[in-house]
Design an enzyme around this catalytic site. Sequence first.
Site, mmCIF file in Angstrom:
data_model
loop_
_atom_site.group_PDB
_atom_site.id
_atom_site.type_symbol
_atom_site.label_atom_id
_atom_site.label_comp_id
_atom_site.label_asym_id
_atom_site.label_seq_id
_atom_site.Cartn_x
_atom_site.Cartn_y
_atom_site.Cartn_z
ATOM 1 N N ASP A 92 0.841 -1.196 0.000
ATOM 2 C CA ASP A 92 0.000 0.000 0.000
ATOM 3 C C ASP A 92 0.876 1.245 0.000
ATOM 4 O O ASP A 92 1.811 1.366 0.791
ATOM 5 C CB ASP A 92 -0.883 -0.013 1.255
ATOM 6 C CG ASP A 92 -1.741 1.236 1.374
ATOM 7 O OD1 ASP A 92 -2.914 1.168 0.973
ATOM 8 O OD2 ASP A 92 -1.241 2.276 1.855
ATOM 9 N N TYR A 137 3.483 9.767 0.195
ATOM 10 C CA TYR A 137 4.557 9.043 0.866
ATOM 11 C C TYR A 137 5.879 9.383 0.176
ATOM 12 O O TYR A 137 5.943 9.469 -1.056
ATOM 13 C CB TYR A 137 4.330 7.534 0.828
ATOM 14 C CG TYR A 137 3.106 7.048 1.577
ATOM 15 C CD1 TYR A 137 2.357 7.904 2.377
ATOM 16 C CD2 TYR A 137 2.693 5.721 1.479
ATOM 17 C CE1 TYR A 137 1.241 7.458 3.054
ATOM 18 C CE2 TYR A 137 1.575 5.266 2.161
ATOM 19 C CZ TYR A 137 0.843 6.134 2.937
ATOM 20 O OH TYR A 137 -0.262 5.685 3.603
ATOM 21 N N LYS A 148 -2.973 5.349 -3.163
ATOM 22 C CA LYS A 148 -3.920 6.377 -2.730
ATOM 23 C C LYS A 148 -3.514 7.719 -3.350
ATOM 24 O O LYS A 148 -2.336 8.080 -3.329
ATOM 25 C CB LYS A 148 -3.950 6.461 -1.209
ATOM 26 C CG LYS A 148 -4.370 5.140 -0.549
ATOM 27 C CD LYS A 148 -4.588 5.294 0.937
ATOM 28 C CE LYS A 148 -3.312 5.525 1.712
ATOM 29 N NZ LYS A 148 -2.440 4.318 1.745
ATOM 30 N N HIS A 165 -7.535 9.420 -1.041
ATOM 31 C CA HIS A 165 -6.892 9.303 0.269
ATOM 32 C C HIS A 165 -7.685 9.975 1.392
ATOM 33 O O HIS A 165 -7.729 9.469 2.518
ATOM 34 C CB HIS A 165 -5.486 9.905 0.204
ATOM 35 C CG HIS A 165 -4.556 9.376 1.230
ATOM 36 N ND1 HIS A 165 -3.185 9.376 1.079
ATOM 37 C CD2 HIS A 165 -4.776 8.826 2.444
ATOM 38 C CE1 HIS A 165 -2.620 8.837 2.143
ATOM 39 N NE2 HIS A 165 -3.563 8.501 2.993
#
Length: 262
Positions: free
Chosen positions: A33, A38, A67, A100
């Site tokens: 994931d 990120y 996401k 998200h």
Amino acid sequence: MIPVVALGTSRIQISETIDVITTATNIGYRHFDTSEVYENTAQLGEGIRKVLLLGKVKRKDLFITAKLGPCYEQRGDIETSLREILAILQLDYVDACLLHFPVQFKKTIKQLAATIKWGEYLNGICDHEQVWNEVRLVCFLKKKEMEGAVKIGLTRSIGLSNFNQQQIENILQKCTIPPAILQTECHAHLQMTELVKFCQEKDIFVTAFAPLGSPGLSMHKSKYGKNIKYFTSLGNSNQPCDIYDEIIVLDLAKQHERTPAQ
């Protein structure tokens, strides 16, 4: 078929990500994931590429969830963002693409930083029923770009993250392709019973982030700064999550000869 256990990658150190992914694959992980926001997404892509080149797994054996950060201001933003993250991951498609957050930020908040004051980056739309019908928020409704991403093969399924029941119901009333997945925080101290039941009734698969209560989050205060208060009550505490110390957890672990985490 969604693998039951996934590896969340948000707090893996950039320098360690490739090794973590290869090790995780070796011990059986098949679901990974990630998100636009990120910092290690490129390294995750390199790790996936490495295990595929080594023949350890085939692409069809992996389930990749991506996401998209809520930065949609005009038509085409979702497809553009999804194509960008696919390029970073070095993949032709993801298995699940999720929105998200149920809020809309300005595009300038693509990367998180401790100095960012998130409230200043909101676009000011907070009525979710109105949001889903606004032309400016590109999602499941008028522009149907999430659904379009499925139709053009960029993702096998679409879903949501951090949405509540009312927000999901608003989407279900108007969508053609319903959300297949809801990702939400869920653990022994936050069981989300009603939301989980609702999703099960609507055939929406629930995936839990922080299923062990995220006991290590307090170690990341330097990264999130004051924004950590938006993630957890640990923002005002140095105490670790105590799920592992619950008597019932300890008793079950002893009974089944497992660790509290298991």
